[in-house]
Design a protein around this motif. Structure first.
Motif, short mmCIF file in Angstrom:
data_model
loop_
_atom_site.label_atom_id
_atom_site.label_comp_id
_atom_site.label_asym_id
_atom_site.label_seq_id
_atom_site.Cartn_x
_atom_site.Cartn_y
_atom_site.Cartn_z
N ALA A 162 0.75 -1.24 -0.04
CA ALA A 162 -0.01 0.02 0.05
C ALA A 162 0.89 1.40 -0.03
O ALA A 162 0.65 2.19 -0.70
CB ALA A 162 -0.77 -0.01 1.06
N LYS A 163 1.81 1.34 0.72
CA LYS A 163 2.90 2.25 0.91
C LYS A 163 3.54 2.66 -0.50
O LYS A 163 3.59 3.73 -0.88
CB LYS A 163 3.75 2.17 2.08
N GLN A 164 3.90 1.59 -0.98
CA GLN A 164 4.63 1.55 -2.25
C GLN A 164 3.73 2.21 -3.45
O GLN A 164 4.25 2.99 -4.45
CB GLN A 164 5.43 0.66 -2.61
N ILE A 165 2.65 1.38 -3.47
CA ILE A 165 1.52 1.95 -4.50
C ILE A 165 1.45 3.47 -4.58
O ILE A 165 1.15 4.33 -5.23
CB ILE A 165 0.31 1.08 -5.02
N THR A 166 0.88 3.83 -3.41
CA THR A 166 0.47 5.28 -3.05
C THR A 166 1.69 6.05 -3.24
O THR A 166 1.69 7.16 -3.64
CB THR A 166 -0.02 5.31 -1.46
N LEU A 167 2.79 5.64 -2.85
CA LEU A 167 4.19 6.75 -3.11
C LEU A 167 3.97 6.93 -4.58
O LEU A 167 4.49 7.91 -5.03
CB LEU A 167 5.36 5.99 -2.71
N GLY A 168 3.84 5.79 -5.51
CA GLY A 168 4.06 5.83 -6.74
C GLY A 168 2.87 7.02 -7.39
O GLY A 168 3.22 7.87 -8.46
N ASN A 169 1.61 6.67 -7.02
CA ASN A 169 0.70 7.86 -7.08
C ASN A 169 1.20 9.37 -6.89
O ASN A 169 1.08 10.08 -7.79
CB ASN A 169 -0.52 7.46 -6.18
N LEU A 170 1.64 9.61 -5.59
CA LEU A 170 1.82 10.91 -5.27
C LEU A 170 3.35 11.46 -5.97
O LEU A 170 3.51 12.64 -6.20
CB LEU A 170 2.22 10.72 -3.69
#
Length: 329
Positions: A162-170
């Motif tokens: 979750a952290k890594q996907i959201t990091l890619g989004n942001l």
């Protein structure tokens, strides 16, 4: 697709065969859950590859229970006497003590799908989760022209994927001043009913949403259902895992994008890495990741976008889902 991915992975993995009866080739494969559609595939491919390699596997699933997972780890070490622990953590931040206990007993640790923080992990195999988020965000920018309000439906707050996907989004969307974040909303069970409730609450306050990005396929299904009930159209929607129902939604025009995170190369690679660790060797890797305690060797499995224009090529030709299963509904 699997053949192409295999060719890439074989460049990174070292396989060592030792004729030695003293080797302990018993390993544990402990998943966080089997509830989501994809995890039946993780189990199938891992066990199949392990059998080919001659590994004896203790398999278990924790039903998303941290307490149960801790008990299963203890059982794998003390009762099953495994030499390698392959584990998908329920909570990436909450099993460091169990991992250190395993290490004290000489057990090698392979984090599967999700990293384990602040612990002596030997290896990590996962999809390129940050790239998942980047792809989702790039496609959202194309759809909106770089302007609009967006929502991120994340999985568990302490979940490494979750952290890594959201990091890619942001990392991607922060480059566009016209893209405005409504909020990041966490869902511990990554469940469709959770995201449905979240989206209904958001829409009570904000109606002019342009983009919804979700960390997995279940979460975006819940959001799409809520949007449809509220009569809100024209919203860019993206998930990840390419569940069968989401592929059907794409061909029906109900969802814009999902991300294929191919399970076969992930699970088979994990079994191969477990074998190498069990023989006392060190597998090759293509990245390193600091988990807060050690530099962990990592193999990242490539991911691919799934849209109406490429679903036949990416999903059907690869055998991930059949044409009949997708188009018959």
């Amino acid at each position: 697709m699997w053949k192409k991915l295999s060719a890439v992975l074989f460049c990174f993995l070292s396989f060592f065969v030792r004729e030695s009866f003293s080797q302990n080739l018993k390993v544990a494969f402990i998943l966080a859950t089997e509830k989501e559609q994809r995890y039946k595939k993780d189990k199938l491919y891992f066990l199949d590859e392990a059998k080919k390699l001659g590994l004896d596997v203790f398999f278990a699933s924790a039903d998303n229970s941290l307490d149960l997972q801790k008990k299963l780890i203890k059982r794998a070490i003390d009762e099953e006497k495994v030499s390698v622990l392959v584990i998908q953590p329920v909570d990436s931040s909450s099993i460091s003590q169990e991992i250190e206990y395993a290490k004290s007993k000489g057990v090698k640790i392979l984090a599967y799908d999700r990293i384990i923080y602040d612990a002596s992990v030997d290896f990590y195999v996962s999809h390129d989760s940050k790239l998942v988020g980047i792809i989702q965000a790039r496609e959202a920018v194309k759809f909106t022209g770089g302007k609009g309000k967006y929502v991120i439906l994340a999985g568990g707050k302490n979940h490494s994927v979750a952290k890594q996907i959201t990091l890619g989004n942001l990392l991607t969307l922060d480059k566009y001043p016209g893209m405005k974040l409504v909020g990041i909303f966490y869902h511990e069970n990554w469940d469709e009913s959770e995201s449905y409730r979240t989206m209904k609450e958001i829409l009570k306050k904000v109606r002019d949403i342009n983009v919804v990005l979700a960390n997995n396929s279940s979460l975006i299904r819940g959001a799409i259902r809520a949007l449809a009930e509220e009569g809100i159209k024209g919203v860019f929607t993206a998930g990840a895992d390419a569940d069968l129902e989401n592929c059907r939604m794409i061909v029906r025009g109900e969802q814009n994008l999902d991300i294929l995170k191919p399970i076969e190369p992930l699970a088979r690679s994990a079994a191969r890495i477990a074998y190498v660790l069990a023989t006392g060797e060190t597998p090759n890797y293509n990245e390193k990741l600091n988990n807060g305690k050690v530099e962990v060797n990592v193999i990242l499995i490539p991911v691919e976008p799934v849209t109406i224009s490429n679903i036949d090529e990416v999903i059907i030709k690869s055998g991930f889902h059949s044409r009949e299963a997708i188009y018959a509904h």
